[in-house]
Design a protein around this motif. Structure first.
Motif, PDB file in Angstrom:
ATOM      1  N   ALA A  96      49.464  38.785  39.407  1.00  0.00           N
ATOM      2  CA  ALA A  96      49.097  37.474  39.936  1.00  0.00           C
ATOM      3  C   ALA A  96      48.968  36.467  38.808  1.00  0.00           C
ATOM      4  CB  ALA A  96      47.776  37.569  40.700  1.00  0.00           C
ATOM      5  N   ALA A  97      49.162  35.202  39.158  1.00  0.00           N
ATOM      6  CA  ALA A  97      49.087  34.145  38.147  1.00  0.00           C
ATOM      7  C   ALA A  97      48.447  32.897  38.733  1.00  0.00           C
ATOM      8  CB  ALA A  97      50.470  33.822  37.601  1.00  0.00           C
ATOM      9  N   ARG A  98      47.742  32.190  37.857  1.00  0.00           N
ATOM     10  CA  ARG A  98      47.137  30.911  38.219  1.00  0.00           C
ATOM     11  C   ARG A  98      47.417  29.943  37.079  1.00  0.00           C
ATOM     12  NH1 ARG A  98      42.328  28.649  40.866  1.00  0.00           N
ATOM     13  NH2 ARG A  98      41.550  26.913  39.598  1.00  0.00           N
ATOM     14  N   PRO A  99      48.402  29.053  37.244  1.00  0.00           N
ATOM     15  CA  PRO A  99      48.641  28.051  36.202  1.00  0.00           C
ATOM     16  C   PRO A  99      47.414  27.161  36.044  1.00  0.00           C
ATOM     17  CG  PRO A  99      50.486  28.166  37.714  1.00  0.00           C
ATOM     18  CD  PRO A  99      49.361  28.958  38.333  1.00  0.00           C
ATOM     19  N   ILE A 100      47.074  26.825  34.810  1.00  0.00           N
ATOM     20  CA  ILE A 100      45.912  25.998  34.525  1.00  0.00           C
ATOM     21  C   ILE A 100      46.225  25.047  33.381  1.00  0.00           C
ATOM     22  CG2 ILE A 100      44.227  27.718  35.300  1.00  0.00           C
ATOM     23  CD1 ILE A 100      43.833  28.490  32.379  1.00  0.00           C
ATOM     24  N   PRO A 101      45.461  23.965  33.249  1.00  0.00           N
ATOM     25  CA  PRO A 101      45.596  23.116  32.058  1.00  0.00           C
ATOM     26  C   PRO A 101      45.240  23.915  30.815  1.00  0.00           C
ATOM     27  CG  PRO A 101      44.324  22.029  33.773  1.00  0.00           C
ATOM     28  CD  PRO A 101      44.450  23.461  34.189  1.00  0.00           C
ATOM     29  N   THR A 102      45.752  23.510  29.696  1.00  0.00           N
ATOM     30  CA  THR A 102      45.414  24.192  28.445  1.00  0.00           C
ATOM     31  C   THR A 102      43.898  24.213  28.280  1.00  0.00           C
ATOM     32  OG1 THR A 102      47.477  23.457  27.462  1.00  0.00           O
ATOM     33  CG2 THR A 102      45.760  24.201  25.965  1.00  0.00           C
ATOM     34  N   ILE A 103      43.370  25.373  27.942  1.00  0.00           N
ATOM     35  CA  ILE A 103      41.920  25.524  27.879  1.00  0.00           C
ATOM     36  C   ILE A 103      41.461  25.652  26.433  1.00  0.00           C
ATOM     37  CG2 ILE A 103      41.809  26.628  30.133  1.00  0.00           C
ATOM     38  CD1 ILE A 103      41.604  29.306  28.686  1.00  0.00           C
ATOM     39  N   GLU A 104      40.205  25.369  26.240  1.00  0.00           N
ATOM     40  CA  GLU A 104      39.619  25.503  24.910  1.00  0.00           C
ATOM     41  C   GLU A 104      38.795  26.768  24.794  1.00  0.00           C
ATOM     42  OE1 GLU A 104      39.207  20.705  23.921  1.00  0.00           O
ATOM     43  OE2 GLU A 104      37.463  22.022  23.879  1.00  0.00           O
ATOM     44  N   SER A 105      38.180  27.181  25.893  1.00  0.00           N
ATOM     45  CA  SER A 105      37.338  28.364  25.834  1.00  0.00           C
ATOM     46  C   SER A 105      38.180  29.623  25.973  1.00  0.00           C
ATOM     47  CB  SER A 105      36.303  28.344  26.953  1.00  0.00           C
ATOM     48  OG  SER A 105      35.647  29.593  27.025  1.00  0.00           O
ATOM     49  N   PRO A 106      38.030  30.562  25.045  1.00  0.00           N
ATOM     50  CA  PRO A 106      38.776  31.820  25.145  1.00  0.00           C
ATOM     51  C   PRO A 106      38.254  32.725  26.256  1.00  0.00           C
ATOM     52  CG  PRO A 106      37.262  31.909  23.315  1.00  0.00           C
ATOM     53  CD  PRO A 106      37.212  30.497  23.840  1.00  0.00           C
ATOM     54  N   TYR A 107      37.143  32.327  26.873  1.00  0.00           N
ATOM     55  CA  TYR A 107      36.534  33.156  27.906  1.00  0.00           C
ATOM     56  C   TYR A 107      36.889  32.698  29.311  1.00  0.00           C
ATOM     57  CZ  TYR A 107      33.624  34.715  24.019  1.00  0.00           C
ATOM     58  OH  TYR A 107      33.189  35.220  22.822  1.00  0.00           O
ATOM     59  N   PHE A 108      37.588  31.577  29.426  1.00  0.00           N
ATOM     60  CA  PHE A 108      37.800  30.971  30.737  1.00  0.00           C
ATOM     61  C   PHE A 108      38.455  31.936  31.715  1.00  0.00           C
ATOM     62  CE2 PHE A 108      38.216  27.635  33.758  1.00  0.00           C
ATOM     63  CZ  PHE A 108      39.407  27.865  34.424  1.00  0.00           C
ATOM     64  N   CYS A 109      39.627  32.450  31.378  1.00  0.00           N
ATOM     65  CA  CYS A 109      40.353  33.302  32.326  1.00  0.00           C
ATOM     66  C   CYS A 109      39.619  34.609  32.608  1.00  0.00           C
ATOM     67  CB  CYS A 109      41.763  33.583  31.830  1.00  0.00           C
ATOM     68  SG  CYS A 109      42.869  32.167  31.991  1.00  0.00           S
ATOM     69  N   ALA A 110      38.878  35.104  31.630  1.00  0.00           N
ATOM     70  CA  ALA A 110      38.139  36.349  31.839  1.00  0.00           C
ATOM     71  C   ALA A 110      37.130  36.207  32.984  1.00  0.00           C
ATOM     72  CB  ALA A 110      37.426  36.763  30.564  1.00  0.00           C
ATOM     73  N   ASN A 111      36.768  34.981  33.305  1.00  0.00           N
ATOM     74  CA  ASN A 111      35.816  34.742  34.388  1.00  0.00           C
ATOM     75  C   ASN A 111      36.496  34.351  35.702  1.00  0.00           C
ATOM     76  OD1 ASN A 111      33.326  35.232  32.963  1.00  0.00           O
ATOM     77  ND2 ASN A 111      33.759  33.350  31.822  1.00  0.00           N
ATOM     78  N   VAL A 112      37.810  34.276  35.721  1.00  0.00           N
ATOM     79  CA  VAL A 112      38.544  33.953  36.951  1.00  0.00           C
ATOM     80  C   VAL A 112      38.952  35.278  37.588  1.00  0.00           C
ATOM     81  CG1 VAL A 112      40.480  32.684  37.952  1.00  0.00           C
ATOM     82  CG2 VAL A 112      39.335  31.805  35.903  1.00  0.00           C
ATOM     83  N   ARG A 113      38.044  35.877  38.338  1.00  0.00           N
ATOM     84  CA  ARG A 113      38.225  37.246  38.814  1.00  0.00           C
ATOM     85  C   ARG A 113      38.477  37.355  40.309  1.00  0.00           C
ATOM     86  NH1 ARG A 113      32.896  39.470  35.519  1.00  0.00           N
ATOM     87  NH2 ARG A 113      33.511  38.582  33.506  1.00  0.00           N
ATOM     88  N   SER A 114      38.339  36.259  41.031  1.00  0.00           N
ATOM     89  CA  SER A 114      38.540  36.307  42.473  1.00  0.00           C
ATOM     90  C   SER A 114      40.020  36.226  42.812  1.00  0.00           C
ATOM     91  CB  SER A 114      37.820  35.139  43.141  1.00  0.00           C
ATOM     92  OG  SER A 114      38.169  35.059  44.499  1.00  0.00           O
ATOM     93  N   LYS A 115      40.461  37.064  43.722  1.00  0.00           N
ATOM     94  CA  LYS A 115      41.874  37.048  44.105  1.00  0.00           C
ATOM     95  C   LYS A 115      42.263  35.724  44.740  1.00  0.00           C
ATOM     96  CE  LYS A 115      41.065  39.549  48.449  1.00  0.00           C
ATOM     97  NZ  LYS A 115      39.636  39.819  48.277  1.00  0.00           N
ATOM     98  N   SER A 116      41.316  35.033  45.337  1.00  0.00           N
ATOM     99  CA  SER A 116      41.618  33.754  45.978  1.00  0.00           C
ATOM    100  C   SER A 116      41.925  32.662  44.962  1.00  0.00           C
ATOM    101  CB  SER A 116      40.457  33.324  46.875  1.00  0.00           C
ATOM    102  OG  SER A 116      39.287  33.121  46.114  1.00  0.00           O
ATOM    103  N   ALA A 117      41.594  32.890  43.710  1.00  0.00           N
ATOM    104  CA  ALA A 117      41.864  31.893  42.670  1.00  0.00           C
ATOM    105  C   ALA A 117      43.302  31.926  42.192  1.00  0.00           C
ATOM    106  CB  ALA A 117      40.927  32.114  41.485  1.00  0.00           C
ATOM    107  N   TYR A 118      44.041  32.958  42.545  1.00  0.00           N
ATOM    108  CA  TYR A 118      45.413  33.135  42.064  1.00  0.00           C
ATOM    109  C   TYR A 118      46.404  32.700  43.131  1.00  0.00           C
ATOM    110  CZ  TYR A 118      43.374  35.412  38.100  1.00  0.00           C
ATOM    111  OH  TYR A 118      42.645  35.648  36.957  1.00  0.00           O
ATOM    112  N   ILE A 119      47.420  31.924  42.722  1.00  0.00           N
ATOM    113  CA  ILE A 119      48.319  31.338  43.704  1.00  0.00           C
ATOM    114  C   ILE A 119      49.706  31.965  43.727  1.00  0.00           C
ATOM    115  CG2 ILE A 119      47.108  29.133  43.663  1.00  0.00           C
ATOM    116  CD1 ILE A 119      49.349  28.023  41.921  1.00  0.00           C
ATOM    117  N   HIS A 120      50.085  32.647  42.663  1.00  0.00           N
ATOM    118  CA  HIS A 120      51.388  33.318  42.617  1.00  0.00           C
ATOM    119  C   HIS A 120      51.153  34.820  42.594  1.00  0.00           C
ATOM    120  CE1 HIS A 120      52.984  29.497  40.425  1.00  0.00           C
ATOM    121  NE2 HIS A 120      52.983  29.340  41.738  1.00  0.00           N
ATOM    122  N   TRP A 121      51.856  35.520  43.472  1.00  0.00           N
ATOM    123  CA  TRP A 121      51.685  36.962  43.603  1.00  0.00           C
ATOM    124  C   TRP A 121      53.037  37.666  43.657  1.00  0.00           C
ATOM    125  CZ3 TRP A 121      47.044  39.584  43.695  1.00  0.00           C
ATOM    126  CH2 TRP A 121      45.891  38.798  43.807  1.00  0.00           C
ATOM    127  N   GLY A 122      53.026  38.905  43.213  1.00  0.00           N
ATOM    128  CA  GLY A 122      54.195  39.749  43.381  1.00  0.00           C
ATOM    129  C   GLY A 122      54.070  40.588  44.646  1.00  0.00           C
TER     130      GLY A 122
END
Length: 132
Positions: A97-123
């Motif tokens: 799964a993938a969720r395109p996002i603006p360039t981030i500054e925090s290296p922890y941002f994606c590690a906290n995006v754990r809900s499947k509903s947050a992802y828009i592209h799926w295989g």
């Protein structure tokens, strides 16, 4: 149309290893949270591992920590999941799964995006079966 294509699923014995691959078609992710989820029969789809395309801190579910490794080859635009010491409870359909996002500054941002509903592209998923 964005399409994520998973491969590498197989039937293996407990203790063996597999490497799953996910190759996006129709898009190159410059900045995105990308992850692996899995769904066993009769169970909810759950997060396995997450990574940011630009690096940073990865997330692993407790059940796979120390055994699975998520990585991405930006040159090949491919996401991987290396699975070692497989257990029968790892048996499931694995989804990229993938969720395109603006360039981030925090290296922890994606590690906290754990809900499947947050992802828009799926295989479509690749099946992993582990026999005891």
């Amino acid at each position: 149309q964005v399409l994520l294509v998973e491969s590498g699923g197989d039937s293996v014995q407990a203790g063996e290893s597999l490497r799953l691959s996910c190759a996006p078609s129709g898009v190159t992710y410059g900045s995105a949270c990308m992850g692996w989820f899995r769904q066993a029969p009769g169970k909810e789809r759950e997060v396995v591992a997450i990574i940011y395309t630009g690096g940073g801190v990865s997330y692993y579910a407790d059940s796979v920590k120390g055994r699975f490794t998520i990585s991405r080859d930006s040159a090949k635009n491919t996401l991987y999941l290396q699975m070692n010491s497989l257990k029968p409870e790892d048996t499931a359909m694995y989804y990229c799964a993938a969720r395109p996002i603006p360039t981030i500054e925090s290296p922890y941002f994606c590690a906290n995006v754990r809900s499947k509903s947050a992802y828009i592209h799926w295989g479509q998923g690749t099946q992993v079966t582990v026999d005891s």
